[in-house]
Enzyme design. Structure first.
Site, PDB file in Angstrom:
ATOM      1  N   GLY A  68       0.828  -1.196   0.000  1.00  0.00           N
ATOM      2  CA  GLY A  68       0.000   0.000   0.000  1.00  0.00           C
ATOM      3  C   GLY A  68       0.862   1.246   0.000  1.00  0.00           C
ATOM      4  N   GLY A 116       0.243  -5.142   0.528  1.00  0.00           N
ATOM      5  CA  GLY A 116      -0.958  -5.035  -0.288  1.00  0.00           C
ATOM      6  C   GLY A 116      -0.889  -5.796  -1.594  1.00  0.00           C
ATOM      7  N   GLU A 139       5.431  -5.910   7.447  1.00  0.00           N
ATOM      8  CA  GLU A 139       4.799  -4.821   8.198  1.00  0.00           C
ATOM      9  C   GLU A 139       5.441  -4.531   9.556  1.00  0.00           C
ATOM     10  OE1 GLU A 139       2.001  -6.185   5.107  1.00  0.00           O
ATOM     11  OE2 GLU A 139       3.265  -7.206   6.569  1.00  0.00           O
ATOM     12  N   ASP A 147      -1.568  -7.507   7.236  1.00  0.00           N
ATOM     13  CA  ASP A 147      -3.000  -7.309   7.000  1.00  0.00           C
ATOM     14  C   ASP A 147      -3.361  -7.872   5.635  1.00  0.00           C
ATOM     15  OD1 ASP A 147      -1.673  -5.292   5.546  1.00  0.00           O
ATOM     16  OD2 ASP A 147      -3.314  -3.860   5.805  1.00  0.00           O
TER      17      ASP A 147
END
Length: 345
Positions: A68, A116, A139, A147
């Site tokens: 992301g 992502g 992350e 996530d």
């Protein structure tokens, strides 16, 4: 039919919807508008009888998607966090939709596929990796927690390989990805163009029959003995101690990686993967991940980790708390509490 944007290219070629993430200078990192365009295009193609399958790839030579847009997350977290929450909500809804997409969805997970990128690739029905694949859920290195359904995948990897991947944040190969459940098929990078052409000319099965090959042996699986032993410890501190006490050099390398990560992120990640293993489906895990992601907005480490990695680029984050021993169990538990706008599917 959704039209091309600058960041997402969408076209139909002989019944195949071709989607290209188009931010090559940023290794196709996902912006909110890209997430929206992907979702809208996939919905259009689901209901278009002229589209029989979808193929996702990334522009440029570096990879499918590096994750992301964390600079946008950084600025939102420093403000009110509203845009970050909106981005995550829409991104996770897209991840779920990809996971249950009713038409064949082929993700070409070539080159760098992180964060992502895993979300738009590793929930596909046909997941293709190559000799250039470099996949990671990194992350914990920026004060965040895996996530985009990452903890769903990590929790279902053989043994404790997923815990190792989540806590170190280290990249793994295409053959590793197949071994731990992040991918299905191995196609040499140089054959990808012909592979995609064969899907359009014939079908996915013909393309796989012609170009998919047996993957090399997995380095991760070869190290499973010490990984399963060390990561069975109760806490992150215990895991690091077990790694340092183990004879193998790679175990000590893993301990050094973990020691450089956010202590809070590590503690939450370990708990998140363990809880995800007990949840029934991807959607339930995404609900948990959304709660965790929203909770990171009130932490020191998310802003500090992104600052050190991509804003100031000094690579010297000052985590708070500074050690895993100082992490409070109640603080970890708070990451899992429901939020006002819990995800629903």
């Amino acid at each position: 039919m959704a039209v091309d944007t600058d960041e997402i290219l969408a076209r139909v070629d002989r019944g195949v919807g071709v989607l290209t993430l188009n931010r090559p200078k940023a290794i196709n990192s996902l912006t909110h508008s890209m997430v929206t365009a992907l979702h809208e295009t996939l919905i259009d193609w689901e209901h278009d009888d002229d589209v029989r399958a979808v193929v996702l790839s990334g522009a440029g030579e570096r990879g499918l998607c590096a994750g992301g847009d964390i600079v946008a997350i950084y600025h939102s977290a420093r403000a009110d966090g509203v845009e970050a929450r909106r981005f995550w909500r829409d991104e996770y809804l897209l991840n779920s939709y990809i996971g249950r997409y009713p038409k064949p969805y082929v993700a070409l997970m070539d080159g760098i596929v992180m964060g992502g990128g895993v979300g738009v690739g590793a929930h596909a029905s046909i997941r293709v990796v190559t000799d250039r694949s470099k996949i990671a859920m990194p992350e914990v290195g920026i004060g965040f927690v895996p996530d985009v359904g990452g903890t769903y995948l990590l929790s279902r990897a053989p043994g404790l390989l997923g815990v190792h991947v989540g806590l170190t944040g280290a990249p793994f190969s295409g053959s590793d990805a197949i071994a731990i459940g992040f991918a299905d098929h191995y196609v040499p990078h140089q054959a990808l163009a012909d592979f995609t052409e064969t899907i359009a000319e014939h079908d996915i099965d013909a393309a796989l029959d012609r170009y998919a090959v047996a993957p090399p042996s997995s380095d991760l699986v070869a190290q499973r003995v010490w990984i399963d032993e060390c990561y069975a410890a109760d806490t992150v501190a215990d895991i690091v101690a077990a790694l340092r006490a183990y004879d193998a050099g790679p175990a000590k390398d893993a301990a050094n990686l973990i020691d450089a990560r956010s202590p809070m992120s590590l503690s939450v990640t370990l708990e998140a993967v363990r809880r995800a293993a007990k949840l029934d489906n991807l959607e339930d895990v995404l609900v948990q991940e959304y709660r965790i992601s929203c909770s990171t907005l009130r932490t020191h480490d998310l802003v500090e980790g992104i600052r050190a990695a991509v804003v100031d680029k000094d690579r010297k984050p000052k985590w708070s708390p500074a050690s895993v021993e100082a992490v409070n169990a109640d603080d970890v538990e708070a990451f899992f509490a429901p939020v006002d706008d819990d995800l629903t599917f």
